[in-house]
Write a protein that holds these residues in place. Structure first.
Motif, PDB file in Angstrom:
ATOM      1  N   UNK A  45      23.370  58.219  -9.226  1.00 31.83           N
ATOM      2  CA  UNK A  45      22.857  57.124 -10.058  1.00 31.83           C
ATOM      3  C   UNK A  45      23.566  55.818  -9.729  1.00 31.83           C
ATOM      4  N   UNK A  46      24.857  55.913  -9.361  1.00 28.27           N
ATOM      5  CA  UNK A  46      25.629  54.717  -9.038  1.00 28.27           C
ATOM      6  C   UNK A  46      25.096  54.004  -7.798  1.00 28.27           C
ATOM      7  N   UNK A  91      32.371  50.574 -19.078  1.00 29.91           N
ATOM      8  CA  UNK A  91      31.084  50.742 -19.761  1.00 29.91           C
ATOM      9  C   UNK A  91      29.999  51.169 -18.779  1.00 29.91           C
ATOM     10  N   UNK A  92      30.013  50.557 -17.588  1.00 25.15           N
ATOM     11  CA  UNK A  92      29.023  50.887 -16.564  1.00 25.15           C
ATOM     12  C   UNK A  92      29.174  52.339 -16.122  1.00 25.15           C
ATOM     13  N   UNK A  93      30.396  52.759 -15.869  1.00 30.61           N
ATOM     14  CA  UNK A  93      30.637  54.129 -15.404  1.00 30.61           C
ATOM     15  C   UNK A  93      30.149  55.148 -16.424  1.00 30.61           C
ATOM     16  N   UNK A  94      30.447  54.900 -17.694  1.00 29.85           N
ATOM     17  CA  UNK A  94      30.008  55.811 -18.749  1.00 29.85           C
ATOM     18  C   UNK A  94      28.482  55.826 -18.848  1.00 29.85           C
ATOM     19  N   UNK A  95      27.874  54.649 -18.776  1.00 27.92           N
ATOM     20  CA  UNK A  95      26.417  54.558 -18.872  1.00 27.92           C
ATOM     21  C   UNK A  95      25.736  55.256 -17.703  1.00 27.92           C
ATOM     22  N   UNK A  96      26.278  55.086 -16.503  1.00 28.39           N
ATOM     23  CA  UNK A  96      25.694  55.708 -15.314  1.00 28.39           C
ATOM     24  C   UNK A  96      25.724  57.227 -15.447  1.00 28.39           C
ATOM     25  N   UNK A  97      26.833  57.768 -15.927  1.00 33.85           N
ATOM     26  CA  UNK A  97      26.930  59.223 -16.090  1.00 33.85           C
ATOM     27  C   UNK A  97      25.923  59.726 -17.120  1.00 33.85           C
ATOM     28  N   UNK A  98      25.846  59.022 -18.249  1.00 36.53           N
ATOM     29  CA  UNK A  98      24.956  59.466 -19.323  1.00 36.53           C
ATOM     30  C   UNK A  98      23.483  59.329 -18.947  1.00 36.53           C
ATOM     31  N   UNK A  99      23.124  58.184 -18.353  1.00 39.08           N
ATOM     32  CA  UNK A  99      21.721  57.968 -17.972  1.00 39.08           C
ATOM     33  C   UNK A  99      21.329  58.911 -16.840  1.00 39.08           C
ATOM     34  N   UNK A 100      22.218  59.095 -15.870  1.00 41.37           N
ATOM     35  CA  UNK A 100      21.938  60.010 -14.768  1.00 41.37           C
ATOM     36  C   UNK A 100      21.684  61.415 -15.257  1.00 41.37           C
ATOM     37  N   UNK A 101      22.480  61.875 -16.227  1.00 39.77           N
ATOM     38  CA  UNK A 101      22.329  63.230 -16.744  1.00 39.77           C
ATOM     39  C   UNK A 101      20.950  63.448 -17.357  1.00 39.77           C
ATOM     40  N   UNK A 102      20.397  62.416 -17.983  1.00 39.23           N
ATOM     41  CA  UNK A 102      19.074  62.534 -18.611  1.00 39.23           C
ATOM     42  C   UNK A 102      17.977  62.781 -17.568  1.00 39.23           C
ATOM     43  N   UNK A 123      15.976  58.311  -3.077  1.00 38.78           N
ATOM     44  CA  UNK A 123      17.295  58.032  -3.610  1.00 38.78           C
ATOM     45  C   UNK A 123      17.238  56.920  -4.650  1.00 38.78           C
ATOM     46  N   UNK A 124      18.237  56.908  -5.522  1.00 41.58           N
ATOM     47  CA  UNK A 124      18.299  55.860  -6.543  1.00 41.58           C
ATOM     48  C   UNK A 124      18.455  54.491  -5.903  1.00 41.58           C
ATOM     49  N   UNK A 125      19.204  54.437  -4.799  1.00 40.25           N
ATOM     50  CA  UNK A 125      19.379  53.162  -4.102  1.00 40.25           C
ATOM     51  C   UNK A 125      18.067  52.633  -3.553  1.00 40.25           C
ATOM     52  N   UNK A 164      20.545  48.238 -18.259  1.00 35.80           N
ATOM     53  CA  UNK A 164      19.226  48.238 -18.871  1.00 35.80           C
ATOM     54  C   UNK A 164      18.121  48.611 -17.897  1.00 35.80           C
ATOM     55  N   UNK A 165      18.281  48.228 -16.625  1.00 36.41           N
ATOM     56  CA  UNK A 165      17.256  48.511 -15.610  1.00 36.41           C
ATOM     57  C   UNK A 165      17.399  49.900 -15.001  1.00 36.41           C
ATOM     58  N   UNK A 166      18.567  50.510 -15.156  1.00 35.82           N
ATOM     59  CA  UNK A 166      18.830  51.783 -14.474  1.00 35.82           C
ATOM     60  C   UNK A 166      17.860  52.900 -14.846  1.00 35.82           C
ATOM     61  N   UNK A 167      17.490  53.086 -16.123  1.00 33.96           N
ATOM     62  CA  UNK A 167      16.523  54.152 -16.430  1.00 33.96           C
ATOM     63  C   UNK A 167      15.211  54.019 -15.659  1.00 33.96           C
TER      64      UNK A 167
END
Length: 254
Positions: free
Chosen positions: A31-32, A12-23, A65-67, A50-53
């Motif tokens: 994003x990871x 779920x995390x991997x999919x979310x990271x890809x989708x949110x990063x693309x936005x 960087x995202x980090x 939830x916090x990633x965006x």
């Protein structure tokens, strides 16, 4: 590994990271980096997603960087005693604070790391604290220097035995609310010099800058920051609103 997430959570995390990063025009790998920092800070998989965006909005608007963005958000939330559910609020306040004065979100986060704990002890919330730091940045006192100055001012106000408090008492200033003290010292004119000097060489110049700006400016900045919702995303959209941003979004989505 850092978050102790299960295999199903990782999917779920991997999919979310890809989708949110693309936005945000950011690759899943980039994003990871932000997700890794959030996991290391103890966020659950759900909370980290939830916090990633907010992390990516701050990273894009600040061109870091995202980090690094995640680290600044986590540290700022921690020192202000806010939960991770306030990540969006923190990102927006830092972005808006950078927008209304000559500072960056990174500089404000650095200043918060110095002054945040003392500001909390003084009863100041996030927006009021960042407003004071913004005014210091406006006057050329930036980053950790601004945080150190505000911390010194508030420490002296909180300590009834400090020389600064004693001098304020001599002037008949009994309040220890920052805005009220600024207003009353400004009204005292030259009679306030001894009290200002009593704050010391680090806090004194910062106090003079805040006095010159006045209580009104502090309240005005605070008001703008209380209406900062969406500021980080708006800044990120502006930074990405060009050919390079469009290309990054396309390649990230691909």
């Amino acid at each position: 590994a850092k978050g102790g997430y299960t295999a199903s959570e990782m999917e779920e995390v991997a999919q979310a990271v890809r989708e949110i990063g693309a936005k945000f025009g950011i690759s899943g790998t980039e994003a990871a980096e932000g997700m890794e920092t959030l996991a290391a800070a103890g966020l659950s998989a759900k909370d980290a997603v939830g916090a990633l965006p907010s992390v990516l909005a701050l990273a894009t608007s600040e061109q870091i960087s995202a980090g690094a963005a995640a680290e600044k958000l986590v540290d700022s939330l921690s020192i202000m005693g806010l939960g991770f559910d306030q990540a969006g609020r923190m990102a927006d306040v830092l972005a808006k604070g950078a927008d209304i004065t000559t500072s960056s979100a990174a500089q404000l986060a650095e200043a918060l790391s110095e002054a945040g704990g003392t500001a909390r002890a003084a009863g100041m919330d996030l927006e009021y604290t960042v407003a004071a730091l913004d005014l210091l940045h406006k006057n050329g006192i930036k980053g950790s220097e601004a945080g150190t100055a505000l911390k010194g001012i508030l420490t002296a106000l909180l300590d009834p035995s400090s020389k600064a408090s004693q001098e304020l008492n001599k002037l008949g200033i009994t309040s220890r609310d920052l805005g009220t003290v600024l207003e009353e010292l400004k009204n005292k004119g030259d009679d306030s010099n001894a009290a200002i000097l009593a704050f010391g060489t680090e806090a004194g110049p910062g106090l003079r800058a805040l006095i010159n700006e006045g209580k009104g400016a502090l309240e005005d900045y605070t008001g703008q920051l209380r209406n900062a919702e969406g500021a980080a995303k708006n800044a990120a959209d502006q930074m990405g609103g060009n050919l390079k941003g469009a290309w990054n979004a396309l390649t990230s989505a691909w």
